[in-house]
Scaffold this motif. Structure first.
Motif, mmCIF file in Angstrom:
data_model
loop_
_atom_site.group_PDB
_atom_site.id
_atom_site.type_symbol
_atom_site.label_atom_id
_atom_site.label_comp_id
_atom_site.label_asym_id
_atom_site.label_seq_id
_atom_site.Cartn_x
_atom_site.Cartn_y
_atom_site.Cartn_z
ATOM 1 N N ALA A 1 -27.257 -0.166 43.919
ATOM 2 C CA ALA A 1 -27.070 -1.575 43.584
ATOM 3 C C ALA A 1 -27.224 -1.800 42.084
ATOM 4 N N MET A 2 -28.181 -1.078 41.463
ATOM 5 C CA MET A 2 -28.371 -1.214 40.023
ATOM 6 C C MET A 2 -27.125 -0.772 39.269
ATOM 7 N N LEU A 3 -26.541 0.383 39.689
ATOM 8 C CA LEU A 3 -25.330 0.876 39.036
ATOM 9 C C LEU A 3 -24.159 -0.088 39.250
ATOM 10 N N ALA A 4 -24.042 -0.624 40.451
ATOM 11 C CA ALA A 4 -22.965 -1.583 40.724
ATOM 12 C C ALA A 4 -23.072 -2.784 39.795
ATOM 13 N N GLY A 5 -24.304 -3.199 39.526
ATOM 14 C CA GLY A 5 -24.505 -4.313 38.609
ATOM 15 C C GLY A 5 -24.166 -3.961 37.171
ATOM 16 N N LEU A 6 -24.201 -2.665 36.845
ATOM 17 C CA LEU A 6 -23.896 -2.216 35.483
ATOM 18 C C LEU A 6 -22.402 -2.061 35.231
ATOM 19 N N GLU A 7 -21.600 -2.065 36.294
ATOM 20 C CA GLU A 7 -20.181 -1.776 36.137
ATOM 21 C C GLU A 7 -19.508 -2.770 35.190
ATOM 22 N N PHE A 8 -19.748 -4.037 35.401
ATOM 23 C CA PHE A 8 -19.152 -5.051 34.529
ATOM 24 C C PHE A 8 -19.797 -5.021 33.149
ATOM 25 N N ALA A 9 -21.114 -4.783 33.104
ATOM 26 C CA ALA A 9 -21.817 -4.758 31.817
ATOM 27 C C ALA A 9 -21.309 -3.618 30.939
ATOM 28 N N ALA A 10 -20.986 -2.477 31.545
ATOM 29 C CA ALA A 10 -20.459 -1.345 30.775
ATOM 30 C C ALA A 10 -19.086 -1.674 30.213
ATOM 31 N N LEU A 11 -18.246 -2.315 31.026
ATOM 32 C CA LEU A 11 -16.923 -2.720 30.547
ATOM 33 C C LEU A 11 -17.033 -3.756 29.435
#
Length: 451
Positions: free
Chosen positions: A133-143
């Motif tokens: 869930a933490m990584l999923a939340g980072l997906e947009f932040a990384a982009l």
């Protein structure tokens, strides 16, 4: 007393430096082991998975995690580490298209699953159940971070814009042409591009064909590259050096060890494929002899085998007749490491020399050297006592963009050095390359051949 104290302090510093170097090598070996195991795990789960691309992405992430965040353990992942890596370190240091940015989080998610299943998940990491869930939340932040020019460095903004235009940054002429266009812009346009990742309006559009033509018309310069140690005294030092590689020097070199394994494997002629390679089963058996555990699709995917294979064919130790590869005598008698020491030194030297001569004779498109004569100077330095540190000119000073010619020369030399590392002829620890007296002897033979 002062001199004694200085000597003791220097000795302690030397031991500390040696310990640090051993630690870095151990960390690199651990990364390589984990990545190799991940590749196997990934293909076992899905034989059509793009494992090579994923391993390349993970190698970059793990290396940056070690070098930029001081976290070398591949299994240690806290929320802060993952966030800083994907939203701060990667945008600042890595030039990549947007689709690769989008692949980072899914690749890291699969890597986390591998760490959990193999028991490599560090006890100080975030909760196993919370990680996806933490990584999923980072997906947009990384982009978002990748798209934010303020998160990127001076050079990644400029080169990232070139990539968005379709410039192949690994092609020396393409890079030179793009940098020629950049240098032709007015001062305010260059500043805007370096700060925002886009030139202001209006600004001259990038004309690839015109830029390439302009670069071709520029006079060639023969300056010494700034990324290599100065040439002063190098020839005299080489002449004065007493080179007497011992049998163990060759036995310790992976390239020679793989060449021995390959010739020993060909004590019985082996069938080759239509592309002139050993078949999948024979390649797997040969890799196993070399102590390499990796899935096999084609021999050509394994530089540890391809490098010796090509050199042995160039030198005449291997011939392919009637669809079968067979062992021949070659210019130096084939002897294993536990055979006659003197003959083994002759064989090892001959094989290494065949490697360098063959790559020097080929064009870059056929697997030859790309950076000669800079590559020869780099190898000479790498074979010195302290090795050669090849710092990326794009990250040396984020406020200064290096000359495009220097960047191109650095990239060509790095390509050559990395190829030699991949096939076991050269050592690497981070951005430091280390050669041996055995390799230096072969280099001397190459230089003599070049007169």
């Amino acid at each position: 007393m002062r001199e004694l104290g200085f000597a003791l302090a220097s000795d302690a510093a030397g031991r500390h430096a040696g310990g640090m170097e051993d630690q870095q090598k151990a960390q690199q070996r651990e990364r390589e082991l984990v990545l190799s195991e991940y590749g196997t795990w990934r293909i076992t789960a899905d034989e059509d998975a793009p494992a090579v691309d994923e391993v390349r992405t993970l190698e970059t992430l793990l290396r940056l995690k070690t070098e930029q965040l001081g976290s070398p353990d591949p299994g240690l992942w806290t929320e802060v580490l993952a966030t800083d890596l994907l939203t701060e370190v990667v945008p600042r240091t890595v030039i990549q298209p947007r689709e690769q940015v989008m692949d980072m989080v899914p690749t890291l998610t699969r890597f986390f699953a591998y760490l959990r299943e193999t028991g490599r998940w560090h006890e100080e990491s975030m909760s196993v159940s919370a990680a996806p869930a933490m990584l999923a939340g980072l997906e947009f932040a990384a982009l978002e971070a990748a798209d934010d020019p303020t998160r990127r460095s001076f050079s990644t903004n400029i080169l990232g814009y070139g990539m968005s235009l379709g410039v192949d940054l690994e092609d020396e002429q393409e890079l030179a042409a793009y940098m020629h266009w950049y240098n032709s812009l007015a001062d305010e346009a260059r500043v805007a591009l370096s700060e925002t990742g886009r030139p202001p309006e209006p600004a001259p559009l990038y004309d690839r064909l015109a830029a390439l033509e302009a670069v071709r018309e520029e006079p060639a310069e023969g300056s010494w590259p700034s990324f290599l140690p100065g040439p002063a005294g190098s020839a005299d030092a080489l002449r004065a050096r007493d080179l007497e590689p011992q049998p163990q020097d060759y036995a310790d070199l992976d390239f020679v060890r793989f060449a021995v394994a390959l010739l020993d494997f060909l004590d019985t002629p082996r069938r080759v494929t239509a592309t002139g390679a050993l078949g999948r089963a024979d390649t797997a058996a040969l890799l196993d002899r070399c102590g390499i555990d990796r899935p096999v699709r084609s021999m050509w995917d394994h530089p540890e085998i391809v490098g010796p294979w090509v050199a042995l064919r160039d030198g005449g130790w291997v011939d392919v007749v009637g669809g079968r590869a067979r062992r021949e005598h070659g210019p130096a008698r084939f002897v294993t490491a536990d055979g006659d020491p003197e003959l083994f030194v002759e064989f090892g030297h001959a094989v290494l020399t065949a490697l360098l001569l063959g790559r020097d004779a080929r064009g870059a498109e056929d697997g030859g050297f790309r950076g000669m004569p800079d590559t020869a100077a780099a190898l000479m330095a790498a074979c010195g006592e302290d090795g050669l540190q090849m710092q990326d000119p794009l990250t040396a000073d984020p406020t200064v963009l290096p000359d495009h010619e220097e960047v191109g020369r650095w990239m060509r030399v790095m390509h050559d050095l990395e190829d030699l590392v991949a096939l076991g002829a050269l050592g690497r620890d981070g951005d430091r390359f280390t050669g041996s007296e055995a390799l230096l002897m072969a280099l001397v033979a190459l230089l003599r051949d070049r007169d």
